[in-house]
Design an enzyme around this catalytic site. Structure first.
Site, PDB file in Angstrom:
ATOM      1  N   GLU A   1       9.232  -7.653  -4.326  1.00 15.35           N
ATOM      2  CA  GLU A   1       9.205  -8.790  -3.280  1.00 15.35           C
ATOM      3  C   GLU A   1      10.070  -8.634  -2.036  1.00 15.35           C
ATOM      4  OE1 GLU A   1       6.916 -10.462  -4.098  1.00 15.35           O
ATOM      5  OE2 GLU A   1       6.803 -11.335  -6.064  1.00 15.35           O
TER       6      GLU A   1
ATOM      7  N   TRP B   1       1.731  -0.306  -6.088  1.00 17.68           N
ATOM      8  CA  TRP B   1       2.851  -0.948  -6.862  1.00 17.68           C
ATOM      9  C   TRP B   1       2.246  -2.210  -7.161  1.00 17.68           C
ATOM     10  CZ3 TRP B   1       5.897   2.826  -7.360  1.00 17.68           C
ATOM     11  CH2 TRP B   1       6.103   3.983  -6.388  1.00 17.68           C
TER      12      TRP B   1
ATOM     13  N   THR C   1       1.817  -4.956  -9.925  1.00 11.44           N
ATOM     14  CA  THR C   1       2.143  -5.362 -11.131  1.00 11.44           C
ATOM     15  C   THR C   1       0.739  -5.992 -11.960  1.00 11.44           C
ATOM     16  OG1 THR C   1       4.335  -5.990 -10.383  1.00 11.44           O
ATOM     17  CG2 THR C   1       3.747  -7.217 -12.353  1.00 11.44           C
TER      18      THR C   1
ATOM     19  N   GLY D   1      31.067   0.484 -23.435  1.00  4.41           N
ATOM     20  CA  GLY D   1      31.147   1.705 -23.476  1.00  4.41           C
ATOM     21  C   GLY D   1      30.201   2.838 -23.906  1.00  4.41           C
TER      22      GLY D   1
ATOM     23  N   GLU E   1       0.849  -1.310  -0.123  1.00  6.81           N
ATOM     24  CA  GLU E   1       0.057  -0.017   0.115  1.00  6.81           C
ATOM     25  C   GLU E   1       0.723   1.328  -0.080  1.00  6.81           C
ATOM     26  OE1 GLU E   1      -2.678  -0.220   3.347  1.00  6.81           O
ATOM     27  OE2 GLU E   1      -3.683  -1.975   2.529  1.00  6.81           O
ATOM     28  N   PRO E   2       0.329   2.337  -0.331  1.00  7.08           N
ATOM     29  CA  PRO E   2       1.240   3.508  -0.289  1.00  7.08           C
ATOM     30  C   PRO E   2       1.931   3.696   1.267  1.00  7.08           C
ATOM     31  CG  PRO E   2      -0.771   4.189  -1.331  1.00  7.08           C
ATOM     32  CD  PRO E   2      -1.037   2.672  -0.803  1.00  7.08           C
TER      33      PRO E   2
ATOM     34  N   ALA F   1       2.482   0.985   3.403  1.00  7.76           N
ATOM     35  CA  ALA F   1       2.906  -0.031   3.660  1.00  7.76           C
ATOM     36  C   ALA F   1       3.569  -0.947   2.626  1.00  7.76           C
ATOM     37  CB  ALA F   1       1.391  -1.106   4.271  1.00  7.76           C
ATOM     38  N   GLY F   2       4.602  -0.722   2.890  1.00  4.46           N
ATOM     39  CA  GLY F   2       5.624  -1.555   2.002  1.00  4.46           C
ATOM     40  C   GLY F   2       6.547  -2.779   2.573  1.00  4.46           C
TER      41      GLY F   2
ATOM     42  N   THR G   1      12.502  -5.484  -0.295  1.00  2.00           N
ATOM     43  CA  THR G   1      13.843  -4.843  -0.734  1.00  2.00           C
ATOM     44  C   THR G   1      14.829  -5.703  -0.209  1.00  2.00           C
ATOM     45  OG1 THR G   1      14.120  -3.555   1.294  1.00  2.00           O
ATOM     46  CG2 THR G   1      12.855  -2.452  -0.415  1.00  2.00           C
TER      47      THR G   1
END
Length: 392
Positions: free
Chosen positions: A371, A165, A167, A347, A136-137, A139-140, A373
């Protein structure tokens, strides 16, 4: 409503011939249909829904689940190798299969016999796509602090809140949703199976991300979404345990995807430095380049060995939280290093969108976050080693 036992915790031993045939099928699909259009599709931000329909028709969306419900009866050891192959061709596809499998887990393992009979076959092989709605916004990493609430109203539950968040947010056909039905903390959370077309469920505009532009990530708003009690998964208050149970398998899925992405970056770098000439000889002749490639190849092989060992424990029904966290941590950190080194070895060419190396690097960053951090993985691992820290 007491759940019937889910699938057995132990899984079949891989059949070598069957596994070879399956992997050959996946490689052909990846090389013919997925990899050739990956750069163009990611640049355009297009989700490959037709690819997922093909995967469903081939039985590749339900590999680790039981065949009686449309699954493939495959051990996790095999399923994760399929994820690696798909992710090596296009991470949006490998990640999407992993998330879909995660969304099916609560029903497959904790639903009643009647619930599985009614819903699971369509979820595993009916062309449907799933989303897993925990974060949630606010609750991560602290997922037990979620605030989306489900209130009982007769034979229904009314869900209100916002998930973040997610998917497949906005395109998924079904959602495994964790909502608060009781008091604060982990014990007040319950899982629900929510279809796409219910009134009150609305997706926000997709997030503008650094990478994985073909994989939509969006907030989902639940405004009085009503679902019947027969879509509750498990007992009331059991949801957080169900969520953590699913995350072990989900973290192994991310580890396998990370190895696939790192492998793709390594292959790209090897091809480039072999063909590119500087100072009158191939760039691959220089020892510094060779050492960087050797380190990258070692990281790919070590990551694969780590996730496969964790998968074997998972298949044997052993506790796997520590090993899943280790695999997710090591493999995603390795993917970040390998993709960064691939860009460096190429490069200026590596920094341009004319080659996929820069996309791989941007995508690898996401794998260190989803899943849980990698800082959270270190918390999980250290708790298994020495217990939780003392509180003031």
């Amino acid at each position: 409503m007491t759940p019937a036992p889910g699938p057995l915790p132990t899984r079949p031993t891989p059949d070598a011939g069957e596994t070879r045939a399956l992997m050959e099928l996946v490689r052909r699909l990846a090389e013919r249909e997925i990899r050739p259009v990956a750069d163009e599709e990611e640049a355009a931000g297009r989700f490959p829904r037709e690819t997922f329909r093909t995967l469903s028709e081939l039985g590749l969306l339900g590999l680790p689940y039981q065949s009686e419900h449309g699954g493939g009866d495959q051990p996790y050891e095999v399923y994760l190798q399929v994820l690696e192959e798909l992710a090596a061709a296009r991470l949006t596809v490998g990640l999407g299969v992993s998330v879909h499998s995660l969304a099916c887990h609560a029903l497959a393992r904790h639903g009643t016999k009647e619930q599985r009979a009614e819903h699971l076959s369509a979820m595993l092989g009916g062309g449907l796509l799933g989303a897993y709605c925990l974060s949630e916004p606010t609750a991560g990493s602290d997922a037990a602090d979620l605030r989306t609430r489900a209130v009982r109203d007769g034979d229904d539950w009314v869900i209100t809140g916002t998930k973040a968040w997610i998917t497949h947010g906005g395109i998924a056909d079904f959602h495994t949703v964790l909502a608060r039905t009781g008091g604060p903390g982990a014990r007040g959370i319950t899982a629900f199976l929510v279809p796409r077309d219910v009134p009150g469920l609305q997706a926000a505009a997709p997030e503008r991300k650094m990478g994985l532009n073909g994989s939509p990530t969006a907030q989902l708003h639940f405004d009085g979404v009503r679902v019947p009690d027969d879509r509750r998964l498990g007992e009331e208050g059991q949801g957080f345990r169900i969520a953590l149970d699913a995350l072990d398998g989900g973290r192994l899925g991310i580890a396998a995807c990370a190895v696939g992405l790192a492998r793709a970056a390594l292959d790209e770098a090897v091809a480039f430095v072999t063909d590119r000439r500087q100072f009158g000889r191939p760039v691959s002749d220089f020892q510094g380049v060779r050492f960087a490639l050797a380190d990258a190849a070692t990281a790919v092989e070590a990551g694969r060995a780590l996730y496969l060992e964790a998968a074997r424990r998972y298949d044997a029904g052993e506790p796997v939280s520590r090993h899943a966290a280790m695999a997710k941590l090591f493999c995603t950190d390795a993917a970040m290093r390998v993709t960064t080194d691939a860009v460096q070895l190429m490069g200026g060419y590596g920094y341009t969108a004319d080659f996929p190396a820069e996309r791989y690097m941007r995508e690898a960053k996401m794998l260190q976050i989803v899943e849980g951090t990698n800082q959270i993985q270190r918390v999980v691992i250290s708790r298994h080693l020495i217990g939780p820290p003392e509180r003031d």
